[in-house]
Design a protein around this motif. Structure first.
Motif, PDB file in Angstrom:
ATOM      1  N   TRP A 186      12.539  -3.985  23.667  1.00 29.85           N
ATOM      2  CA  TRP A 186      12.468  -5.450  23.706  1.00 29.85           C
ATOM      3  C   TRP A 186      11.403  -5.979  22.749  1.00 29.85           C
ATOM      4  O   TRP A 186      10.292  -5.468  22.698  1.00 29.85           O
ATOM      5  CB  TRP A 186      12.133  -5.924  25.123  1.00 29.85           C
ATOM      6  N   GLY A 187      11.725  -7.031  22.030  1.00 30.17           N
ATOM      7  CA  GLY A 187      10.741  -7.709  21.196  1.00 30.17           C
ATOM      8  C   GLY A 187       9.929  -8.685  22.021  1.00 30.17           C
ATOM      9  O   GLY A 187      10.400  -9.211  23.034  1.00 30.17           O
ATOM     10  N   THR A 188       8.708  -8.960  21.595  1.00 29.33           N
ATOM     11  CA  THR A 188       7.842  -9.867  22.360  1.00 29.33           C
ATOM     12  C   THR A 188       8.323 -11.318  22.288  1.00 29.33           C
ATOM     13  O   THR A 188       8.037 -12.107  23.179  1.00 29.33           O
ATOM     14  CB  THR A 188       6.397  -9.793  21.844  1.00 29.33           C
ATOM     15  N   GLN A 189       9.059 -11.655  21.219  1.00 23.69           N
ATOM     16  CA  GLN A 189       9.601 -13.011  21.090  1.00 23.69           C
ATOM     17  C   GLN A 189      11.124 -13.000  21.130  1.00 23.69           C
ATOM     18  O   GLN A 189      11.794 -13.787  20.457  1.00 23.69           O
ATOM     19  CB  GLN A 189       9.115 -13.640  19.778  1.00 23.69           C
ATOM     20  N   GLU A 194      22.421 -16.606  27.848  1.00 26.64           N
ATOM     21  CA  GLU A 194      23.545 -16.191  28.695  1.00 26.64           C
ATOM     22  C   GLU A 194      24.331 -17.439  29.057  1.00 26.64           C
ATOM     23  O   GLU A 194      23.896 -18.222  29.900  1.00 26.64           O
ATOM     24  CB  GLU A 194      23.035 -15.494  29.949  1.00 26.64           C
ATOM     25  N   GLY A 195      25.480 -17.621  28.408  1.00 25.39           N
ATOM     26  CA  GLY A 195      26.141 -18.912  28.531  1.00 25.39           C
ATOM     27  C   GLY A 195      25.203 -19.938  27.926  1.00 25.39           C
ATOM     28  O   GLY A 195      24.937 -19.915  26.726  1.00 25.39           O
ATOM     29  N   SER A 196      24.656 -20.823  28.739  1.00 20.26           N
ATOM     30  CA  SER A 196      23.660 -21.782  28.248  1.00 20.26           C
ATOM     31  C   SER A 196      22.300 -21.556  28.905  1.00 20.26           C
ATOM     32  O   SER A 196      21.407 -22.399  28.788  1.00 20.26           O
ATOM     33  CB  SER A 196      24.135 -23.208  28.523  1.00 20.26           C
ATOM     34  N   GLN A 197      22.137 -20.433  29.582  1.00 23.03           N
ATOM     35  CA  GLN A 197      20.869 -20.135  30.250  1.00 23.03           C
ATOM     36  C   GLN A 197      19.945 -19.394  29.283  1.00 23.03           C
ATOM     37  O   GLN A 197      20.284 -18.316  28.795  1.00 23.03           O
ATOM     38  CB  GLN A 197      21.107 -19.307  31.501  1.00 23.03           C
ATOM     39  N   TYR A 198      18.789 -19.981  29.011  1.00 25.21           N
ATOM     40  CA  TYR A 198      17.860 -19.453  28.000  1.00 25.21           C
ATOM     41  C   TYR A 198      16.697 -18.737  28.672  1.00 25.21           C
ATOM     42  O   TYR A 198      16.096 -19.254  29.625  1.00 25.21           O
ATOM     43  CB  TYR A 198      17.338 -20.608  27.150  1.00 25.21           C
ATOM     44  N   THR A 199      16.383 -17.534  28.156  1.00 29.36           N
ATOM     45  CA  THR A 199      15.252 -16.759  28.668  1.00 29.36           C
ATOM     46  C   THR A 199      14.439 -16.218  27.490  1.00 29.36           C
ATOM     47  O   THR A 199      14.992 -15.663  26.542  1.00 29.36           O
ATOM     48  CB  THR A 199      15.730 -15.568  29.521  1.00 29.36           C
ATOM     49  N   ASN A 200      13.141 -16.398  27.549  1.00 30.95           N
ATOM     50  CA  ASN A 200      12.230 -15.860  26.539  1.00 30.95           C
ATOM     51  C   ASN A 200      10.932 -15.463  27.248  1.00 30.95           C
ATOM     52  O   ASN A 200      10.308 -16.304  27.896  1.00 30.95           O
ATOM     53  CB  ASN A 200      11.934 -16.919  25.472  1.00 30.95           C
ATOM     54  N   PRO A 201      10.529 -14.173  27.163  1.00 29.66           N
ATOM     55  CA  PRO A 201      11.141 -13.091  26.392  1.00 29.66           C
ATOM     56  C   PRO A 201      12.329 -12.465  27.108  1.00 29.66           C
ATOM     57  O   PRO A 201      12.498 -12.610  28.315  1.00 29.66           O
ATOM     58  CB  PRO A 201       9.995 -12.088  26.269  1.00 29.66           C
ATOM     59  N   CYS A 202      13.130 -11.741  26.317  1.00 31.02           N
ATOM     60  CA  CYS A 202      14.361 -11.128  26.831  1.00 31.02           C
ATOM     61  C   CYS A 202      14.115 -10.146  27.960  1.00 31.02           C
ATOM     62  O   CYS A 202      14.951  -9.979  28.837  1.00 31.02           O
ATOM     63  CB  CYS A 202      15.072 -10.359  25.714  1.00 31.02           C
ATOM     64  N   GLY A 203      12.979  -9.448  27.896  1.00 33.13           N
ATOM     65  CA  GLY A 203      12.721  -8.380  28.855  1.00 33.13           C
ATOM     66  C   GLY A 203      12.297  -8.850  30.223  1.00 33.13           C
ATOM     67  O   GLY A 203      11.903  -8.041  31.073  1.00 33.13           O
ATOM     68  N   LYS A 204      12.400 -10.168  30.483  1.00 28.35           N
ATOM     69  CA  LYS A 204      11.996 -10.729  31.777  1.00 28.35           C
ATOM     70  C   LYS A 204      13.194 -10.854  32.703  1.00 28.35           C
ATOM     71  O   LYS A 204      14.291 -11.215  32.282  1.00 28.35           O
ATOM     72  CB  LYS A 204      11.365 -12.114  31.545  1.00 28.35           C
ATOM     73  N   ARG A 248      20.955  -8.630  18.575  1.00 30.68           N
ATOM     74  CA  ARG A 248      20.390  -8.421  17.238  1.00 30.68           C
ATOM     75  C   ARG A 248      19.048  -7.717  17.344  1.00 30.68           C
ATOM     76  O   ARG A 248      18.210  -8.057  18.195  1.00 30.68           O
ATOM     77  CB  ARG A 248      20.208  -9.740  16.492  1.00 30.68           C
ATOM     78  N   VAL A 249      18.849  -6.728  16.460  1.00 29.38           N
ATOM     79  CA  VAL A 249      17.614  -5.946  16.425  1.00 29.38           C
ATOM     80  C   VAL A 249      16.922  -6.180  15.081  1.00 29.38           C
ATOM     81  O   VAL A 249      17.534  -6.015  14.023  1.00 29.38           O
ATOM     82  CB  VAL A 249      17.915  -4.440  16.608  1.00 29.38           C
ATOM     83  N   ILE A 250      15.659  -6.576  15.131  1.00 31.24           N
ATOM     84  CA  ILE A 250      14.842  -6.795  13.935  1.00 31.24           C
ATOM     85  C   ILE A 250      13.607  -5.913  14.019  1.00 31.24           C
ATOM     86  O   ILE A 250      12.902  -5.925  15.043  1.00 31.24           O
ATOM     87  CB  ILE A 250      14.403  -8.271  13.807  1.00 31.24           C
ATOM     88  N   ASP A 251      13.346  -5.149  12.950  1.00 34.09           N
ATOM     89  CA  ASP A 251      12.184  -4.258  12.912  1.00 34.09           C
ATOM     90  C   ASP A 251      12.127  -3.343  14.141  1.00 34.09           C
ATOM     91  O   ASP A 251      11.064  -3.107  14.719  1.00 34.09           O
ATOM     92  CB  ASP A 251      10.876  -5.062  12.797  1.00 34.09           C
ATOM     93  N   GLY A 252      13.303  -2.873  14.549  1.00 30.53           N
ATOM     94  CA  GLY A 252      13.384  -1.925  15.654  1.00 30.53           C
ATOM     95  C   GLY A 252      13.286  -2.531  17.034  1.00 30.53           C
ATOM     96  O   GLY A 252      13.316  -1.807  18.036  1.00 30.53           O
ATOM     97  N   LYS A 253      13.181  -3.871  17.131  1.00 24.93           N
ATOM     98  CA  LYS A 253      13.029  -4.547  18.423  1.00 24.93           C
ATOM     99  C   LYS A 253      14.150  -5.569  18.629  1.00 24.93           C
ATOM    100  O   LYS A 253      14.598  -6.216  17.680  1.00 24.93           O
ATOM    101  CB  LYS A 253      11.679  -5.266  18.510  1.00 24.93           C
ATOM    102  N   VAL A 254      14.569  -5.725  19.874  1.00 26.07           N
ATOM    103  CA  VAL A 254      15.605  -6.710  20.181  1.00 26.07           C
ATOM    104  C   VAL A 254      15.059  -8.117  19.975  1.00 26.07           C
ATOM    105  O   VAL A 254      14.007  -8.487  20.517  1.00 26.07           O
ATOM    106  CB  VAL A 254      16.115  -6.543  21.624  1.00 26.07           C
ATOM    107  N   LYS A 255      15.778  -8.904  19.169  1.00 26.16           N
ATOM    108  CA  LYS A 255      15.366 -10.275  18.864  1.00 26.16           C
ATOM    109  C   LYS A 255      16.231 -11.312  19.576  1.00 26.16           C
ATOM    110  O   LYS A 255      15.724 -12.297  20.096  1.00 26.16           O
ATOM    111  CB  LYS A 255      15.433 -10.499  17.346  1.00 26.16           C
TER     112      LYS A 255
END
Length: 265
Positions: A186-189, A194-204, A248-255
């Motif tokens: 998981w990336g920190t940002q 999910e549909g229209s449900q937004y979560t940041n960061p993903c790993g929560k 999508r994965v950027i620099d080895g982390k999920v973005k």
């Protein structure tokens, strides 16, 4: 001697032609994806170059008649984006239509036989609309428009095909495997929509097993250049729902993570 040389060059030209024809190109895949968007905008599936025999149209995990499916109705498309998988000779296109009486968020994989992108062998669509999981096309549009999907130009920075597949499978395995969530980089940002449900960061707030039914019938489009994997599947862990998960994965982390889930068929 001259005739012999001519014959040799004719054979060489033939081999080169066959080799070239056998290459599935990114340009060809994206051109076919663009033709799909044009057909959806006009509501004319007859404009597509479909393979003459054994073409398959599938909508929400059911084989259907293309002339009676979503493609037969024109939609104003507010946003679309496509990725390409030259190994599987397939593309993934996401599009959003947020206005009108019936808005849609759609994920479609297009497949080509024999590495020939001039004809389409299969159109495989997951189409969510009002009443589906967390559905709000305008909210989804706002979130996804703000994302950066620039190509990863440095080959060294692109995630491997193997990593992308593992991330896609790991995400879908979270509902049955208690260790799957912790195996994902998981990336920190990281942003999850999910549909229209937004979560940041993903790993929560992730599942750690609990379901006995795996999410099966997985179909993949993996694009190392964009650092993405899309998996169409049956989300059996929650109810045999047609589903698309794009990561999508950027620099080895999920973005980014996007889900399109249909609660009714």
């Amino acid at each position: 001697m001259k005739n012999s040389l001519c014959k040799i060059w004719a054979v060489v030209a033939s081999v080169v032609s066959l080799t070239t024809a056998a290459n599935c190109t990114r340009e060809g895949l994206l051109a076919a994806a663009n033709s799909y968007i044009d057909a959806q905008t006009s509501g004319k599936p007859s404009s597509l170059q479909l393979i003459a025999t054994n073409f398959t149209y599938q909508q929400n995990n059911k084989i259907s008649d293309i002339s009676k499916g979503l493609l037969s109705t024109p939609y104003k498309i507010d946003l679309s984006r496509s990725t390409a998988d030259t190994v599987e000779c397939a593309s993934y296109t996401m599009w959003i239509s947020s206005t009108g009486s019936k808005p849609f968020v759609v994920g479609t994989q297009i497949r080509h036989a024999n590495n020939d992108t001039s004809t389409i062998t299969m159109i495989d669509t997951i189409a969510a609309t009002t009443g589906d999981l967390f559905f709000d096309a305008k909210k989804t549009l706002g979130y996804i428009k703000a994302e950066d999907w620039s190509p990863i130009n440095s080959t060294a920075s692109r995630p491997s095909r193997d990593l992308l597949k593992k991330v896609g499978d790991g995400y879908l395995d979270m509902w049955t495997d208690p260790k799957a969530a912790d195996s994902i980089p998981w990336g920190t940002q990281c942003e999850r929509v999910e549909g229209s449900q937004y979560t940041n960061p993903c790993g929560k707030a992730l599942p750690h097993g609990g379901s006995a039914k795996p999410n099966g019938n997985r179909r993949y489009v993996i694009d190392e250049e964009s650092g993405s994997v899309d998996v169409l599947c049956e989300f059996s862990s929650l109810g045999a729902w047609p589903d698309s998960h794009e990561i999508r994965v950027i620099d080895g982390k999920v973005k980014y993570v996007h889900t399109i889930t249909v609660m009714k068929t």
